[in-house]
Enzyme design. Structure first.
Site, PDB file in Angstrom:
ATOM      1  N   HIS A  27       0.762  -1.071   0.110  1.00  0.00           N
ATOM      2  CA  HIS A  27       0.110   0.012  -0.123  1.00  0.00           C
ATOM      3  C   HIS A  27       0.664   1.178  -0.080  1.00  0.00           C
ATOM      4  CE1 HIS A  27       0.905   0.725   4.396  1.00  0.00           C
ATOM      5  NE2 HIS A  27       0.391  -0.447   4.624  1.00  0.00           N
TER       6      HIS A  27
ATOM      7  N   HIS B 106       4.024   1.567   2.248  1.00  0.00           N
ATOM      8  CA  HIS B 106       5.292   0.631   1.905  1.00  0.00           C
ATOM      9  C   HIS B 106       5.876   1.421   0.725  1.00  0.00           C
ATOM     10  CE1 HIS B 106       2.433  -2.623   2.971  1.00  0.00           C
ATOM     11  NE2 HIS B 106       3.272  -2.545   3.944  1.00  0.00           N
TER      12      HIS B 106
ATOM     13  N   HIS C  28      -1.111  -1.853  17.604  1.00  0.00           N
ATOM     14  CA  HIS C  28      -2.219  -2.210  16.771  1.00  0.00           C
ATOM     15  C   HIS C  28      -3.535  -2.531  17.339  1.00  0.00           C
ATOM     16  CE1 HIS C  28       1.385  -4.021  14.388  1.00  0.00           C
ATOM     17  NE2 HIS C  28       0.663  -3.800  13.471  1.00  0.00           N
TER      18      HIS C  28
ATOM     19  N   CYS D 184       3.022  -9.345  20.988  1.00  0.00           N
ATOM     20  CA  CYS D 184       1.883  -9.042  19.858  1.00  0.00           C
ATOM     21  C   CYS D 184       2.348  -9.667  18.659  1.00  0.00           C
ATOM     22  CB  CYS D 184       1.638  -7.499  19.733  1.00  0.00           C
ATOM     23  SG  CYS D 184       1.061  -7.078  18.371  1.00  0.00           S
TER      24      CYS D 184
ATOM     25  N   LYS E 254      -7.628  -2.546   7.897  1.00  0.00           N
ATOM     26  CA  LYS E 254      -8.429  -3.355   7.088  1.00  0.00           C
ATOM     27  C   LYS E 254     -10.048  -3.239   7.242  1.00  0.00           C
ATOM     28  CE  LYS E 254      -5.553  -7.572   7.194  1.00  0.00           C
ATOM     29  NZ  LYS E 254      -5.050  -8.751   8.255  1.00  0.00           N
TER      30      LYS E 254
ATOM     31  N   LYS F  11      -6.612   6.567   9.753  1.00  0.00           N
ATOM     32  CA  LYS F  11      -5.649   5.658   9.676  1.00  0.00           C
ATOM     33  C   LYS F  11      -6.080   4.657   8.903  1.00  0.00           C
ATOM     34  CE  LYS F  11      -2.786   2.804  12.634  1.00  0.00           C
ATOM     35  NZ  LYS F  11      -2.717   1.993  13.888  1.00  0.00           N
TER      36      LYS F  11
ATOM     37  N   CYS G 248       2.941  -7.027  15.533  1.00  0.00           N
ATOM     38  CA  CYS G 248       4.300  -6.230  15.529  1.00  0.00           C
ATOM     39  C   CYS G 248       5.536  -7.087  15.597  1.00  0.00           C
ATOM     40  CB  CYS G 248       4.361  -5.414  16.804  1.00  0.00           C
ATOM     41  SG  CYS G 248       3.116  -4.497  17.426  1.00  0.00           S
TER      42      CYS G 248
ATOM     43  N   CYS H 203      -2.165  -4.339  22.488  1.00  0.00           N
ATOM     44  CA  CYS H 203      -0.960  -3.720  22.242  1.00  0.00           C
ATOM     45  C   CYS H 203      -1.047  -2.453  21.682  1.00  0.00           C
ATOM     46  CB  CYS H 203      -0.478  -4.658  20.645  1.00  0.00           C
ATOM     47  SG  CYS H 203       0.090  -3.573  19.570  1.00  0.00           S
TER      48      CYS H 203
HETATM   49  N1  MSP Z   1       8.976  -6.685   8.429  1.00  0.00           N
HETATM   50  C1  MSP Z   1       8.970  -5.132   9.193  1.00  0.00           C
HETATM   51  C2  MSP Z   1      10.310  -4.693   8.717  1.00  0.00           C
HETATM   52  C3  MSP Z   1      11.523  -5.397   8.808  1.00  0.00           C
HETATM   53  S1  MSP Z   1      12.879  -4.632   8.510  1.00  0.00           S
HETATM   54  C4  MSP Z   1      14.226  -5.554   9.138  1.00  0.00           C
HETATM   55  C5  MSP Z   1       7.904  -4.434   8.765  1.00  0.00           C
HETATM   56  N2  MSP Z   1       7.356  -4.500   7.715  1.00  0.00           N
HETATM   57  S2  MSP Z   1       5.904  -3.729   7.186  1.00  0.00           S
HETATM   58  O1  MSP Z   1       5.303  -4.513   6.025  1.00  0.00           O
HETATM   59  O2  MSP Z   1       5.226  -3.480   8.322  1.00  0.00           O
HETATM   60  O3  MSP Z   1       6.456  -2.524   6.419  1.00  0.00           O
HETATM   61  C6  MSP Z   1       7.171  -1.470   7.180  1.00  0.00           C
HETATM   62  C7  MSP Z   1       7.166  -0.229   6.274  1.00  0.00           C
HETATM   63  O4  MSP Z   1       6.205   0.307   5.701  1.00  0.00           O
HETATM   64  C8  MSP Z   1       7.775   0.555   7.329  1.00  0.00           C
HETATM   65  O5  MSP Z   1       8.770   1.551   6.841  1.00  0.00           O
HETATM   66  C9  MSP Z   1       6.447   1.484   7.595  1.00  0.00           C
HETATM   67  O6  MSP Z   1       6.732   2.736   8.149  1.00  0.00           O
HETATM   68  C10 MSP Z   1       6.046   1.674   6.172  1.00  0.00           C
HETATM   69  N3  MSP Z   1       4.199   2.000   6.570  1.00  0.00           N
HETATM   70  C11 MSP Z   1       3.422   1.021   6.638  1.00  0.00           C
HETATM   71  N4  MSP Z   1       2.373   2.007   6.706  1.00  0.00           N
HETATM   72  C12 MSP Z   1       2.506   3.366   6.782  1.00  0.00           C
HETATM   73  C13 MSP Z   1       1.972   4.337   6.705  1.00  0.00           C
HETATM   74  N5  MSP Z   1       0.639   4.419   7.010  1.00  0.00           N
HETATM   75  N6  MSP Z   1       2.698   5.466   6.467  1.00  0.00           N
HETATM   76  C14 MSP Z   1       3.965   5.517   5.973  1.00  0.00           C
HETATM   77  N7  MSP Z   1       4.477   4.354   6.119  1.00  0.00           N
HETATM   78  C15 MSP Z   1       4.070   3.245   6.621  1.00  0.00           C
HETATM   79  O7  MSP Z   1       7.694  -3.710   9.668  1.00  0.00           O
END
Ligand code: MSP
Length: 488
Positions: free
Chosen positions: A20, A23, A149, A128, A302, A299, A131, A146
């Site tokens: 999304h 990412h 989340h 959790c 899902k 925010k 996370c 948590c």
């Molecule tokens: N798998 C772990 C990271 C391991 S690194 C060794 C993880 N993955 S994640 O799929 O949750 O993606 C994390 C990344 O996506 C982070 O950089 C996070 O900030 C970003 N984002 C996820 N949702 C976000 C927003 N709503 N806004 C900005 N970035 C966000 O954590």
């Protein structure tokens, strides 16, 4: 080999959900920075990938009735597709299920058992799985949820291996103090210093109740904690392995910047550096924590189903408009709100009007009134050189939004200049003056195309094609393209 490569990373994304906009934000930031470095002649290694183990992936796969690796294959392909679509030029895509990574993680784990930084024990506490993180009771909301989340945490009680995080408390504080650029932006740094000062406890780094993970070589009833496995990607990717040659690795490591979102900042600025200290490796130069996007004020979740699909947003609005918007709209590092109304506004005002008009107006006039296109940097223009210096130094400091602001300041200045100097009029009364104005316009467009290249590579290339002095005769036969057709 001495380090000669600029090394930049994104986190590895979990494979339980499709990509999304959040990412895409981290990944595009890495792409922007990496393109800026490459344009300035640096050798770059840009690594991204997917985080595929752990209890959360195991659970999601079970719910969908598929094998975890099958789930991972599907989502990993979605991430790769999204990055291609978004024009992300990464160098290496690491999956934590890659055999090479798994083997290196296992050997690092054994090495740390041998040198005493990892030791067996028993863990009792709260966890959790969303996370993949341990919590203290005092950190929970309503004593059970948590804080990230807002889901119920589980109590776990199991045999585990611990990593001696507490041993590195003082060394970490010393490192933060001696390397003021390490924790960035500064405000996030202060939180981390306070957190570490409040005391670190050893960290549980293996699970007996999670089967989907890398097994501990000397004790296969344990799998390695997913964060311990995933963080190591930053060194296994460029080739670090215990007892290996590590030639290429030393040309790349230490990372120049780890880009991460604020919710995973602690993992990267406390646990990860301590792991590196245990391995006797130098620490990354910077850990940068960016902010979070909400969508139309809410925010993403899902239950609301309001995830912004970056691929779809590109189809609807155009790739470069999206790439531009997310870095211009919200200061890099801060939280921000994604709204289609603002995206459209920026598209029409900044891109179609300010940039698009400057480009087509200046070029149409240059094609009409100049006999040839001026050569590159034939003249010097102090305002442009000054802006160039500012923009480069802002980019070098990862101040992406401020750099774009400075570009648009120059675009406005140039639009004003052409309005005031009216070369279409002076072409008759004072052709020399008209030609001088138009040459300056052409030169400014060349600078602008370089400045915007990291953010909007496609648009920059389109502009460059029309600014080529050798193609002047050919180009002037046609009208310059409309860079950004207005959206209604
Ligand atoms: N798998 C772990 C990271 C391991 S690194 C060794 C993880 N993955 S994640 O799929 O949750 O993606 C994390 C990344 O996506 C982070 O950089 C996070 O900030 C970003 N984002 C996820 N949702 C976000 C927003 N709503 N806004 C900005 N970035 C966000 O954590």
């Amino acid at each position: 080999m001495a380090k000669d490569t600029f090394y930049i990373t994104t986190p590895l994304y979990y494979v339980n959900a499709k990509p999304h906009i959040g990412h895409a934000y981290t990944t595009l930031a890495a792409d922007v920075i990496s393109r800026h470095k490459k344009m300035n002649g640096r050798k770059v290694f840009f690594q991204t990938g997917t985080d595929e183990h752990g209890s959360n992936i195991q659970k999601t796969a079970a719910q969908q009735n598929v094998a975890p690796l099958k789930l991972a294959d599907g989502i990993c392909a979605e991430f790769k597709k999204a990055w291609d679509k978004l024009n992300v030029e990464y160098d290496y895509f690491l999956r934590t299920t890659d055999r090479k990574h798994e083997k290196r993680v296992q050997e690092i784990f054994e090495h740390l058992i041998k040198n005493g930084d990892i030791y067996p024990g028993k863990y009792e506490g709260l966890y959790c799985s969303s996370c993949e993180n341990f919590f203290e009771k005092a950190e929970l909301l309503e004593e059970i949820l948590c804080p990230v989340h807002k889901k119920k945490v589980e109590s776990v009680s199991e045999e585990t291996y611990f990593f001696k995080l507490s041993k590195y408390e003082k060394l970490l504080l010393k490192h933060y103090e001696e390397n003021p650029g390490f924790l960035s932006p500064r405000r996030r740094g202060r939180e981390i210093v306070n957190f570490v000062k409040s005391g670190l406890r050893d960290l549980s780094v293996s699970r007996t109740k999670v089967s989907w993970g890398i097994s501990v070589l000397s004790n296969p009833s344990h799998t390695i904690y997913v964060w311990f496995d995933a963080l190591l990607n930053y060194i296994t990717g460029p080739g670090f392995g215990v007892g290996e040659e590590n030639g290429a690795f030393s040309g790349i490591w230490p990372a120049d910047i780890h880009l991460v979102g604020k919710e995973i900042y602690r993992f990267h600025s406390v646990i990860w550096p301590a792991m590196l200290m245990a391995l006797g490796l130098p620490l990354p130069r910077k850990v940068f924590g960016h902010g979070w996007w909400t969508v139309e004020g809410e925010k993403m979740s899902k239950s609301k189903g309001n995830f912004i699909d970056p691929v779809k947003a590109c189809d609807d609005f155009g790739l470069d408009a999206l790439r531009y918007f997310i870095f211009r709209e919200v200061s890099f590092g801060q939280d921000g709100d994604f709204s289609f109304e603002m995206l459209k506004k920026r598209h029409n005002n900044d891109l179609a009007n300010d940039l698009g008009n400057l480009f087509s107006r200046s070029l149409n006039l240059a094609f009409k009134y100049l006999d040839e296109m001026p050569g590159e940097s034939a003249n010097s223009y102090p305002a442009l050189s000054e802006a160039d210096r500012d923009i480069n130094s802002l980019m070098d400091n990862f101040e992406l939004t401020e750099a774009l602001n400075r570009v648009w300041q120059t675009i406005s200045l140039m639009n004003k200049k052409i309005d005031e100097e009216k070369p279409w009029k002076t072409a008759k009364s004072d052709p020399k003056k008209a030609a001088a104005t138009l040459r300056e316009m052409v030169e400014s467009l060349r600078f602008i195309s370089r400045w915007i290249y990291p953010f909007m590579p496609g648009t920059a290339e389109k502009m460059r094609a029309y600014l080529d002095a050798d193609k002047f005769r050919e180009n002037r036969k046609a009208k310059p393209p409309v860079l950004f057709p207005r959206k209604l």
